[in-house]
Write an enzyme that holds these catalytic residues in place. Structure first.
Site, PDB file in Angstrom:
ATOM      1  N   HIS A  63      -3.146  -6.885  -0.301  1.00  0.00           N
ATOM      2  CA  HIS A  63      -2.633  -6.758   1.066  1.00  0.00           C
ATOM      3  C   HIS A  63      -2.566  -5.287   1.454  1.00  0.00           C
ATOM      4  O   HIS A  63      -1.998  -4.469   0.726  1.00  0.00           O
ATOM      5  CB  HIS A  63      -1.242  -7.379   1.190  1.00  0.00           C
ATOM      6  CG  HIS A  63      -0.703  -7.331   2.595  1.00  0.00           C
ATOM      7  ND1 HIS A  63      -1.137  -8.174   3.592  1.00  0.00           N
ATOM      8  CD2 HIS A  63       0.214  -6.515   3.172  1.00  0.00           C
ATOM      9  CE1 HIS A  63      -0.506  -7.895   4.717  1.00  0.00           C
ATOM     10  NE2 HIS A  63       0.322  -6.879   4.490  1.00  0.00           N
ATOM     11  N   SER A  64      -3.139  -4.941   2.616  1.00  0.00           N
ATOM     12  CA  SER A  64      -3.097  -3.591   3.164  1.00  0.00           C
ATOM     13  C   SER A  64      -3.706  -2.603   2.165  1.00  0.00           C
ATOM     14  O   SER A  64      -4.896  -2.698   1.860  1.00  0.00           O
ATOM     15  CB  SER A  64      -1.656  -3.235   3.543  1.00  0.00           C
ATOM     16  OG  SER A  64      -1.614  -2.086   4.356  1.00  0.00           O
ATOM     17  N   MET A  65      -2.936  -1.678   1.612  1.00  0.00           N
ATOM     18  CA  MET A  65      -3.460  -0.782   0.584  1.00  0.00           C
ATOM     19  C   MET A  65      -4.104  -1.578  -0.543  1.00  0.00           C
ATOM     20  O   MET A  65      -5.171  -1.213  -1.053  1.00  0.00           O
ATOM     21  CB  MET A  65      -2.344   0.100   0.021  1.00  0.00           C
ATOM     22  CG  MET A  65      -2.789   0.990  -1.140  1.00  0.00           C
ATOM     23  SD  MET A  65      -1.450   1.939  -1.914  1.00  0.00           S
ATOM     24  CE  MET A  65      -0.635   0.642  -2.874  1.00  0.00           C
ATOM     25  N   SER A  87      -6.197  -8.904   2.797  1.00  0.00           N
ATOM     26  CA  SER A  87      -5.125  -9.256   3.722  1.00  0.00           C
ATOM     27  C   SER A  87      -4.600  -8.005   4.431  1.00  0.00           C
ATOM     28  O   SER A  87      -4.292  -6.998   3.780  1.00  0.00           O
ATOM     29  CB  SER A  87      -3.996  -9.938   2.934  1.00  0.00           C
ATOM     30  OG  SER A  87      -2.875 -10.201   3.737  1.00  0.00           O
TER      31      SER A  87
END
Length: 254
Positions: free
Chosen positions: A94-96, A122
């Site tokens: 997710h993200s990073m 994500s």
């Protein structure tokens, strides 16, 4: 089948399941930890061994300095992962964590290692899309804290706890640096399916930025939008895990 070593600091498997035919490695967002995925084991089939990855600078590794550059972090994770590839595995980030998962898949390909059976991204726009957000990792502390507040991912109780924030700030800044100083290098598309999840109200991504992941795979591509902001990972967790179960079902039957 190989059992994830309990002495390996990179992995935490809440419910070790060496007989599971599929492993799911989960990579956290900036400031996140393996703890964010601990409940997933109760909501996914027992045929999937959930293995959250614990990065330095958080959780039981709080005393270790966090990485602030993407490629050294990817290499360190990859070298820790290599002994576990005795069965199909999935990367979720997710993200990073999405950016790390993507670069990890490319690193594994360069090593001639096993590829993920599926890459789940994500809350992260495609890496070839130029960033439009201003740099945040090097902001003065008041501005950096304000940026964290706007993202809505750090609990208010933590933001308002000065001593705790001072403990967490170095890791948070390092994580933002990992993302914001990374430089995309073109490579051929991956040979694994990619599914991308996005939040309808996520200010960090755009629909075009999410759809742009399509060019990063030679295999199937799927985009799913969920209600919520950048942290729909938590607010829409039930819907997200339902989709993951559906997506991974063919892999388990293969």
């Amino acid at each position: 089948m190989t059992t994830i070593s309990t002495t390996n600091p990179w992995f935490t498997c809440p419910l070790p399941n060496p007989q599971a035919p599929l492993r799911l490695f989960c990579l956290p967002y900036a400031g996140g930890s393996a703890l964010n995925f601990r409940s997933w084991v109760n909501q996914l089939p027992t045929t999937i061994e959930v293995c959250p990855i614990e990065l330095p600078g958080r959780g039981l590794r709080l005393q270790e300095p966090a990485f602030d550059q993407l490629q050294p972090l990817v290499q360190a994770i990859g070298e820790a992962l290599l002994p576990t590839f005795d069965r199909p595995f999935i990367l979720f980030g997710h993200s990073m964590g999405g950016l790390i998962g993507f670069e990890l898949a490319r690193w594994l390909r360069r090593q001639g290692a096993r590829s993920p059976a599926h890459l789940l991204i994500s809350g992260r726009q495609a890496p070839q899309i130029a960033a439009t957000m201003p740099l945040r990792y090097n902001l003065p502390e008041p501005e950096f804290l304000a940026a964290l507040h706007r993202l809505n991912g750090t609990p208010q109780a933590i933001l308002e706890h000065p001593e705790l924030m001072q403990l967490l700030l170095p890791t948070l800044r390092a994580d933002f640096s990992v993302v914001e100083t990374s430089v995309y290098t073109p490579e051929p598309p991956l040979d694994c399916p990619i599914t991308v999840f996005g939040g309808w109200d996520d200010p960090e991504t755009s629909l075009a930025g999410l759809q742009a992941w399509r060019v990063q795979t030679q295999q199937s591509f799927r985009l799913e939008l969920l209600p919520g902001d950048h942290f729909f990972l938590h607010s829409a967790q039930s819907q997200l895990l339902t989709l993951i179960r559906q997506i991974l079902s063919p892999t388990l039957k293969a």
